[in-house]
Design an enzyme around this catalytic site. Sequence first.
Site, PDB file in Angstrom:
ATOM      1  N   GLY A  84       0.817  -1.217   0.000  1.00 29.58           N
ATOM      2  CA  GLY A  84       0.000   0.000   0.000  1.00 29.58           C
ATOM      3  C   GLY A  84       0.847   1.262   0.000  1.00 29.58           C
ATOM      4  N   HIS A  85       1.971   1.252  -0.728  1.00 30.29           N
ATOM      5  CA  HIS A  85       2.950   2.344  -0.611  1.00 30.29           C
ATOM      6  C   HIS A  85       2.509   3.648  -1.262  1.00 30.29           C
ATOM      7  CE1 HIS A  85       3.772   1.193  -4.712  1.00 30.29           C
ATOM      8  NE2 HIS A  85       4.498   2.284  -4.851  1.00 30.29           N
ATOM      9  N   THR A  86       1.415   3.650  -2.039  1.00 30.55           N
ATOM     10  CA  THR A  86       0.985   4.925  -2.629  1.00 30.55           C
ATOM     11  C   THR A  86      -0.075   5.609  -1.769  1.00 30.55           C
ATOM     12  OG1 THR A  86      -0.691   3.810  -3.953  1.00 30.55           O
ATOM     13  CG2 THR A  86       1.447   4.174  -5.011  1.00 30.55           C
TER      14      THR A  86
ATOM     15  N   LEU B 239      -2.047   6.907   1.948  1.00 28.83           N
ATOM     16  CA  LEU B 239      -1.726   7.862   3.027  1.00 28.83           C
ATOM     17  C   LEU B 239      -0.627   7.321   3.946  1.00 28.83           C
ATOM     18  CD1 LEU B 239      -2.496  10.351   4.854  1.00 28.83           C
ATOM     19  CD2 LEU B 239      -4.329   8.946   5.784  1.00 28.83           C
TER      20      LEU B 239
ATOM     21  N   GLY C  14       1.084   4.241   3.726  1.00 29.06           N
ATOM     22  CA  GLY C  14       2.195   3.585   3.026  1.00 29.06           C
ATOM     23  C   GLY C  14       3.205   4.586   2.490  1.00 29.06           C
TER      24      GLY C  14
ATOM     25  N   SER D 108      -7.335   0.003  12.945  1.00 28.73           N
ATOM     26  CA  SER D 108      -7.829   1.369  13.124  1.00 28.73           C
ATOM     27  C   SER D 108      -8.599   1.471  14.444  1.00 28.73           C
ATOM     28  CB  SER D 108      -8.748   1.697  11.958  1.00 28.73           C
ATOM     29  OG  SER D 108      -9.664   2.684  12.324  1.00 28.73           O
ATOM     30  N   SER D 109      -8.644   2.689  14.993  1.00 28.36           N
ATOM     31  CA  SER D 109      -9.303   2.865  16.298  1.00 28.36           C
ATOM     32  C   SER D 109     -10.817   2.634  16.218  1.00 28.36           C
ATOM     33  CB  SER D 109      -9.006   4.247  16.865  1.00 28.36           C
ATOM     34  OG  SER D 109      -9.434   5.247  15.973  1.00 28.36           O
ATOM     35  N   CYS D 110     -11.389   2.582  14.998  1.00 28.16           N
ATOM     36  CA  CYS D 110     -12.842   2.364  14.888  1.00 28.16           C
ATOM     37  C   CYS D 110     -13.244   0.930  15.202  1.00 28.16           C
ATOM     38  CB  CYS D 110     -13.346   2.766  13.508  1.00 28.16           C
ATOM     39  SG  CYS D 110     -12.852   1.650  12.193  1.00 28.16           S
TER      40      CYS D 110
ATOM     41  N   TYR E 266     -15.883  -2.932   7.859  1.00 25.96           N
ATOM     42  CA  TYR E 266     -14.443  -2.672   7.860  1.00 25.96           C
ATOM     43  C   TYR E 266     -13.833  -3.148   9.188  1.00 25.96           C
ATOM     44  CZ  TYR E 266     -10.158   0.132   8.243  1.00 25.96           C
ATOM     45  OH  TYR E 266      -8.860   0.542   8.426  1.00 25.96           O
TER      46      TYR E 266
ATOM     47  N   LYS F 131     -10.904  -5.991  10.198  1.00 25.85           N
ATOM     48  CA  LYS F 131      -9.669  -5.681  10.932  1.00 25.85           C
ATOM     49  C   LYS F 131      -9.553  -6.517  12.215  1.00 25.85           C
ATOM     50  CE  LYS F 131      -7.630  -2.885   8.210  1.00 25.85           C
ATOM     51  NZ  LYS F 131      -6.288  -3.199   7.683  1.00 25.85           N
TER      52      LYS F 131
ATOM     53  N   HIS G 131     -11.795  10.618   4.576  1.00 27.78           N
ATOM     54  CA  HIS G 131     -11.892  10.807   6.027  1.00 27.78           C
ATOM     55  C   HIS G 131     -12.218  12.264   6.323  1.00 27.78           C
ATOM     56  CE1 HIS G 131      -9.031   7.287   5.873  1.00 27.78           C
ATOM     57  NE2 HIS G 131     -10.098   6.825   6.476  1.00 27.78           N
TER      58      HIS G 131
ATOM     59  N   TRP H  28     -21.347  17.304   8.059  1.00 24.94           N
ATOM     60  CA  TRP H  28     -22.260  16.233   8.445  1.00 24.94           C
ATOM     61  C   TRP H  28     -22.316  16.027   9.951  1.00 24.94           C
ATOM     62  CZ3 TRP H  28     -19.613  12.255   4.696  1.00 24.94           C
ATOM     63  CH2 TRP H  28     -19.803  12.702   3.385  1.00 24.94           C
TER      64      TRP H  28
ATOM     65  N   ARG I 167     -12.454  13.201  17.829  1.00 25.43           N
ATOM     66  CA  ARG I 167     -11.494  12.287  17.225  1.00 25.43           C
ATOM     67  C   ARG I 167     -10.082  12.656  17.661  1.00 25.43           C
ATOM     68  NH1 ARG I 167     -15.513  10.071  16.541  1.00 25.43           N
ATOM     69  NH2 ARG I 167     -16.519   9.384  14.606  1.00 25.43           N
TER      70      ARG I 167
HETATM   71  O1  GFB Z   1     -14.043  10.793   8.514  1.00 20.55           O
HETATM   72  P1  GFB Z   1     -15.057  10.062   9.218  1.00 20.55           P
HETATM   73  O2  GFB Z   1     -15.787   9.134   8.402  1.00 20.55           O
HETATM   74  O3  GFB Z   1     -14.265   9.449  10.212  1.00 20.55           O
HETATM   75  O4  GFB Z   1     -16.187  10.996  10.045  1.00 20.55           O
HETATM   76  P2  GFB Z   1     -14.676   8.540  11.285  1.00 20.55           P
HETATM   77  C1  GFB Z   1     -15.953  11.653  11.284  1.00 20.55           C
HETATM   78  C2  GFB Z   1     -17.058  12.594  11.767  1.00 20.55           C
HETATM   79  O5  GFB Z   1     -17.022  13.774  11.013  1.00 20.55           O
HETATM   80  C3  GFB Z   1     -18.515  12.109  11.699  1.00 20.55           C
HETATM   81  C4  GFB Z   1     -18.311  14.140  10.569  1.00 20.55           C
HETATM   82  O6  GFB Z   1     -19.178  12.553  12.836  1.00 20.55           O
HETATM   83  C5  GFB Z   1     -19.055  12.807  10.481  1.00 20.55           C
HETATM   84  O7  GFB Z   1     -20.455  13.007  10.528  1.00 20.55           O
HETATM   85  N1  GFB Z   1     -18.223  14.855   9.312  1.00 20.55           N
HETATM   86  C6  GFB Z   1     -18.671  16.118   9.114  1.00 20.55           C
HETATM   87  C7  GFB Z   1     -17.730  14.424   8.145  1.00 20.55           C
HETATM   88  N2  GFB Z   1     -18.509  16.495   7.853  1.00 20.55           N
HETATM   89  C8  GFB Z   1     -17.917  15.471   7.215  1.00 20.55           C
HETATM   90  C9  GFB Z   1     -17.470  15.281   5.879  1.00 20.55           C
HETATM   91  O8  GFB Z   1     -17.600  16.122   5.009  1.00 20.55           O
HETATM   92  N3  GFB Z   1     -16.882  14.073   5.591  1.00 20.55           N
HETATM   93  C10 GFB Z   1     -16.715  13.101   6.530  1.00 20.55           C
HETATM   94  N4  GFB Z   1     -16.110  11.952   6.195  1.00 20.55           N
HETATM   95  N5  GFB Z   1     -17.155  13.254   7.804  1.00 20.55           N
HETATM   96  C11 GFB Z   1     -13.628   6.586   9.774  1.00 20.55           C
HETATM   97  C12 GFB Z   1     -14.150   5.224   9.552  1.00 20.55           C
HETATM   98  O9  GFB Z   1     -14.545   7.085  10.648  1.00 20.55           O
HETATM   99  O10 GFB Z   1     -12.368   6.656  10.379  1.00 20.55           O
HETATM  100  C13 GFB Z   1     -13.100   4.382   8.927  1.00 20.55           C
HETATM  101  O11 GFB Z   1     -15.329   5.322   8.809  1.00 20.55           O
HETATM  102  C14 GFB Z   1     -11.733   4.490   9.574  1.00 20.55           C
HETATM  103  O12 GFB Z   1     -13.523   3.072   8.946  1.00 20.55           O
HETATM  104  C15 GFB Z   1     -11.319   5.922   9.814  1.00 20.55           C
HETATM  105  O13 GFB Z   1     -11.717   3.815  10.795  1.00 20.55           O
HETATM  106  C16 GFB Z   1     -10.104   6.071  10.684  1.00 20.55           C
HETATM  107  O14 GFB Z   1     -13.716   8.960  12.279  1.00 20.55           O
HETATM  108  O15 GFB Z   1     -16.094   8.608  11.708  1.00 20.55           O
END
Ligand code: GFB
Length: 309
Positions: free
Chosen positions: A11-13, A15, A17, A108-110, A137, A141, A179, A202, A209
């Site tokens: 996965g070197h290309t 984030l 990697g 991942s922490s999720c 996902y 993991k 993300h 959203w 986080r």
């Molecule tokens: O990035 P995200 O999916 O990371 O969403 P996770 C984090 C939070 O940000 C949620 C809010 O509460 C979303 O509702 N959010 C607000 C948004 N606006 C936005 C937007 O425009 N885009 C996104 N993406 N979120 C991921 C997991 O979860 O984290 C993966 O889905 C993985 O599986 C990764 O573990 C590390 O932190 O929720």
Amino acid sequence: MKKTSRIYVAGHTGLVGSALIRALRARSFTNLITRTHKALDLTQQGAVERFFKKERPEYVFVAAAKVGGIHANNTYPAEFIQQNLAIQTHVLDMAYKYGVKKLLLLASSCIYPKRCRQPMKEDQLFTGLMEPTNEPYGVAKLAGIKMCEAYNRQYGTQFVPVIPANAYGPNDHFGENGHVLAALVAKFHEAKSKNKKKVTLWGTGKPKREFFFVDDLADACLFLMERYREIGVINFGPGVETSIAQLAKRIQKVVGWKGDIEFDTTRPDGNPRRLLDSSRIRALGWSAKVPLEDGLRITYDWYTRTQVR
Ligand code: GFB
């Protein structure tokens, strides 16, 4: 690891990697093995076996995965579970078969339970149900962690599952499927370029986080590859929580856009909190170096230089 060891970064290309490659090169490791997705599809067992047989890596970082933000996880659940299970299964099995000395599998922490005590300790894995948006996902993991443990127990391998906090930085995906941090960088930049008055994010903005600059993350992976003598699962992150609303304000400032932020609460929030307990890696002498402000500036600079026409 010796400076001439054969090191494969899967996965070197991506984030993580690409940050691993930067970190390894900066430390003068000379024998790095990589394959693009096109040259080697890790979901195909035969191709993975031919690759290991030919290249015989001694150390492996498994940073190849189907990843994305909350929207992508929710929209493509079948791809997230199938591809991640397939990638891990093939890479770990061939690493065993072809005598890899040590392997790090990035999770991942999720994958911690949704209602987990904070900060989350390694022994809280498998103690409750996951947040539904990233369950496919996460289950893949968790299976990867159990696969490491099973191979270590039965075959005496050194497969170490590692759990980093939310990575961000250059080479992330900056679109709708990305993300949160990268998605917000893209949204605010677009608002600035198109003179928009309002940006819609959203959820409620309340979830928190632990954002982890990817060069720090890569530094921790190398540290663990070289210095962590155990094989048990281990967390690592900077230990600082930021709410989505606070993150939005900080990105807005870095981008230099002055409009209003609104939250669309019909979109999911995901986990309420996800702070890792990283006391084990800290006790070994590692800690993160890059504060969020600096990481955001580096990320936005990379985005404007490489992703925007
Ligand atoms: O990035 P995200 O999916 O990371 O969403 P996770 C984090 C939070 O940000 C949620 C809010 O509460 C979303 O509702 N959010 C607000 C948004 N606006 C936005 C937007 O425009 N885009 C996104 N993406 N979120 C991921 C997991 O979860 O984290 C993966 O889905 C993985 O599986 C990764 O573990 C590390 O932190 O929720």
